[in-house]
Design a protein around this motif. Sequence first.
Motif, PDB file in Angstrom:
ATOM      1  N   GLY A  31      -8.043  13.243  -3.792  1.00  0.00           N
ATOM      2  CA  GLY A  31      -8.715  12.736  -2.599  1.00  0.00           C
ATOM      3  C   GLY A  31      -7.968  11.586  -1.977  1.00  0.00           C
ATOM      4  O   GLY A  31      -6.741  11.504  -2.042  1.00  0.00           O
ATOM      5  N   GLU A  32      -8.732  10.696  -1.347  1.00  0.00           N
ATOM      6  CA  GLU A  32      -8.094   9.553  -0.695  1.00  0.00           C
ATOM      7  C   GLU A  32      -9.022   8.357  -0.764  1.00  0.00           C
ATOM      8  O   GLU A  32     -10.217   8.488  -1.028  1.00  0.00           O
ATOM      9  CB  GLU A  32      -7.777   9.897   0.765  1.00  0.00           C
ATOM     10  N   GLU A  33      -8.447   7.165  -0.566  1.00  0.00           N
ATOM     11  CA  GLU A  33      -9.289   5.982  -0.462  1.00  0.00           C
ATOM     12  C   GLU A  33      -8.841   5.148   0.721  1.00  0.00           C
ATOM     13  O   GLU A  33      -7.693   5.221   1.157  1.00  0.00           O
ATOM     14  CB  GLU A  33      -9.304   5.168  -1.774  1.00  0.00           C
ATOM     15  N   THR A  34      -9.781   4.385   1.273  1.00  0.00           N
ATOM     16  CA  THR A  34      -9.456   3.512   2.394  1.00  0.00           C
ATOM     17  C   THR A  34      -9.334   2.092   1.868  1.00  0.00           C
ATOM     18  O   THR A  34     -10.107   1.672   0.990  1.00  0.00           O
ATOM     19  CB  THR A  34     -10.557   3.571   3.469  1.00  0.00           C
ATOM     20  N   VAL A  35      -8.337   1.373   2.375  1.00  0.00           N
ATOM     21  CA  VAL A  35      -8.107   0.010   1.902  1.00  0.00           C
ATOM     22  C   VAL A  35      -7.819  -0.909   3.082  1.00  0.00           C
ATOM     23  O   VAL A  35      -7.466  -0.451   4.170  1.00  0.00           O
ATOM     24  CB  VAL A  35      -6.924  -0.069   0.894  1.00  0.00           C
ATOM     25  N   GLU A  36      -7.978  -2.196   2.862  1.00  0.00           N
ATOM     26  CA  GLU A  36      -7.642  -3.197   3.864  1.00  0.00           C
ATOM     27  C   GLU A  36      -6.731  -4.239   3.243  1.00  0.00           C
ATOM     28  O   GLU A  36      -6.869  -4.575   2.061  1.00  0.00           O
ATOM     29  CB  GLU A  36      -8.903  -3.879   4.398  1.00  0.00           C
ATOM     30  N   ALA A  37      -5.807  -4.731   4.057  1.00  0.00           N
ATOM     31  CA  ALA A  37      -4.916  -5.793   3.595  1.00  0.00           C
ATOM     32  C   ALA A  37      -4.493  -6.615   4.797  1.00  0.00           C
ATOM     33  O   ALA A  37      -4.538  -6.148   5.934  1.00  0.00           O
ATOM     34  CB  ALA A  37      -3.696  -5.206   2.891  1.00  0.00           C
ATOM     35  N   ARG A  69      -5.001   5.894   1.767  1.00  0.00           N
ATOM     36  CA  ARG A  69      -3.925   6.271   0.850  1.00  0.00           C
ATOM     37  C   ARG A  69      -4.375   7.390  -0.077  1.00  0.00           C
ATOM     38  O   ARG A  69      -5.579   7.565  -0.332  1.00  0.00           O
ATOM     39  CB  ARG A  69      -3.454   5.059   0.024  1.00  0.00           C
ATOM     40  N   GLU A  70      -3.398   8.128  -0.579  1.00  0.00           N
ATOM     41  CA  GLU A  70      -3.688   9.246  -1.472  1.00  0.00           C
ATOM     42  C   GLU A  70      -4.098   8.730  -2.849  1.00  0.00           C
ATOM     43  O   GLU A  70      -3.493   7.797  -3.365  1.00  0.00           O
ATOM     44  CB  GLU A  70      -2.420  10.099  -1.596  1.00  0.00           C
ATOM     45  N   ILE A  71      -5.113   9.342  -3.429  1.00  0.00           N
ATOM     46  CA  ILE A  71      -5.411   9.143  -4.851  1.00  0.00           C
ATOM     47  C   ILE A  71      -5.548  10.539  -5.464  1.00  0.00           C
ATOM     48  O   ILE A  71      -5.532  11.527  -4.728  1.00  0.00           O
ATOM     49  CB  ILE A  71      -6.695   8.310  -5.087  1.00  0.00           C
ATOM     50  N   VAL A 122       0.866  -1.178   0.000  1.00  0.00           N
ATOM     51  CA  VAL A 122       0.000   0.000   0.000  1.00  0.00           C
ATOM     52  C   VAL A 122       0.902   1.227   0.000  1.00  0.00           C
ATOM     53  O   VAL A 122       1.660   1.448   0.945  1.00  0.00           O
ATOM     54  CB  VAL A 122      -0.971   0.011   1.196  1.00  0.00           C
ATOM     55  N   SER A 123       0.812   1.997  -1.087  1.00  0.00           N
ATOM     56  CA  SER A 123       1.716   3.127  -1.287  1.00  0.00           C
ATOM     57  C   SER A 123       1.045   4.431  -0.889  1.00  0.00           C
ATOM     58  O   SER A 123      -0.185   4.533  -0.869  1.00  0.00           O
ATOM     59  CB  SER A 123       2.114   3.183  -2.759  1.00  0.00           C
ATOM     60  N   LEU A 124       1.872   5.428  -0.568  1.00  0.00           N
ATOM     61  CA  LEU A 124       1.415   6.799  -0.296  1.00  0.00           C
ATOM     62  C   LEU A 124       0.359   6.824   0.809  1.00  0.00           C
ATOM     63  O   LEU A 124      -0.615   7.576   0.738  1.00  0.00           O
ATOM     64  CB  LEU A 124       0.852   7.441  -1.575  1.00  0.00           C
TER      65      LEU A 124
END
Lengths: 320, 247
Positions: free
Chosen positions: B162-168, B157-159, B140-142
């Motif tokens: 804006g931004e997005e939320t992620v799970e890993a 993370r930055e897009i 997961v970058s940035l």
Amino acid sequence: MSVLVYIDHTDGEIKKSSLEAASYGAQLASQLGVAAHGLVLGTLNADLPALGKQGLQKVHQVKNDSLNQFDPGQQAAMVAEAVTNLGATVVVVSNNVTGKALGPRLSARLKAGLVAGAVALPDTSNGFVVKKAVFSGKAFAQIAVSSPIKIIALTPNAFSVTNGDGSAEVADINLTVPAAKIKVTGTNKIKGQIPLSEAELVVSGGRGLKGPENWGMIEELADLLGAATACSRPVADSHWRPHHEHVGQTGGAVAPNLYFAVGISGAIQHLAGVNRSKVIVVINKDPEAPFFKAADYGIVGDAFEVMPKIIDSVKKLKGK
Amino acid sequence: MKILVCISKTPDTTAKIAFTDNNTKFATEGVQWIINPYDEWYALVRAIELKEKDPTTVLHLVNVGGSENDAIIRKALALGGDEAIRVNLESQDSFTIASQIAQVAKDGGYDLVFTGKETIDYNGSSIGGMVAELLDWPYVSLATKLELNGSNASLTREIEGGEETVEASLPLVVSAQKGMAEQRIPNMKGIMGARTKPLKVGEPVAVEALTSIAGFELPPAKAGVKLVPADNPEELVRLLHEEAKVI
């Protein structure tokens, strides 16, 4: 032999930074005397044959909705398979938020040298040497790539989108889809604003504006010009403006055609984020502000007196 | 939980950028060296916060370079971390560095590898992604936020715009940027303690570089600012339209 361009997309549209990468890839292919192909993972609304305008001859697509989301491991495995199947020798990605994750993964996977942040076409007269910005835009390095396959991550807004009249052939390509390891759970985009990283024009404000209530003139000028808004670090740290607007060493780096700075002194850390801008305008009442040394045009004056006149003048120019 | 934070040495943000040896080497004379700010302020401090939350966390630092890097590594240890590993290799390209870090991560059985989003000298933003690929871990970058919940990580993370939320799931590689944590100043206890923390020196694995630096150049000097009188700002708009042709 071919140059393969990774076409990044969001909300069903091809990103502008990918149109730049396609234009770059097509020019590189013609320099090398090979074909220029594109690769699209996922589904979109955009007209893919139109990538012929940027000079791509053929676009390969894996139509699968699940590939529309961020998973650089999955993307790298698929691009690597496409590189092998298509016999590509150069892969071009944009060095945008996707490319910064995909490029290095692909490089390690294919043992292919990566130039992250290229700003010009390679010099192929003696080897394969690509210019990139280093030291936060304060210098450039010539990177020689020695591996058989090369990966170029092109800096956004460093290369113009070409608009010819070609049309690309679009074909499905069959690639193994590895299991996703990242799950996107939500996105939060500021609607109706131009993303700073893609903006050609940027109007930016600093502490000299005295408070968030005075940002109306920054927004009005940005709106008239179709520009994105940005700010300096103290402004973001004081929560006058959101963090994603912060430009500088620790914020974002931008390279627009015009960076219009109002009430920003130009600390070296701020310059590191903006010094690749093509034209810099500085409005500051302090004639000793270091930013004037990096500027192309400037006004030594009070922003509160100067800006309304500039806005009026731009309105006249735009016929509003 | 075992965390590995990658620490890079970079010239200070205010260092004069010049080159020697026919523009093939960075002129290091008189240069102050610092921990790459993205590694220090965001990756390392967030890792320290995670250890403060769960004191059973093992936190190691890794650097690739010669013994001249030890001063920077001690500075990082003064902020936090249990020990550091320096892989004794003059840095060549991103791939050779990432290969060393991946080997350390593999040998040490880490759950989380942290890097800054890029170094402020070569601005490659490459190490995290390469390490992840070499380990076959998610990346997961940035990232601007990271929370751990058992073996799951939730990140922001930055897009573009804006931004997005992620799970890993762990193990995971993360590159960190502004928002992840706040800069800390090492205290006296930390500085004293850092002197006795283990700084292990490891031998590099043999890897061939994929790229090399053929030369450097400085941007062309600016022609100098064209000042427009404050009582005639309309002239600025005219110049931007007719001369610079940017609006």
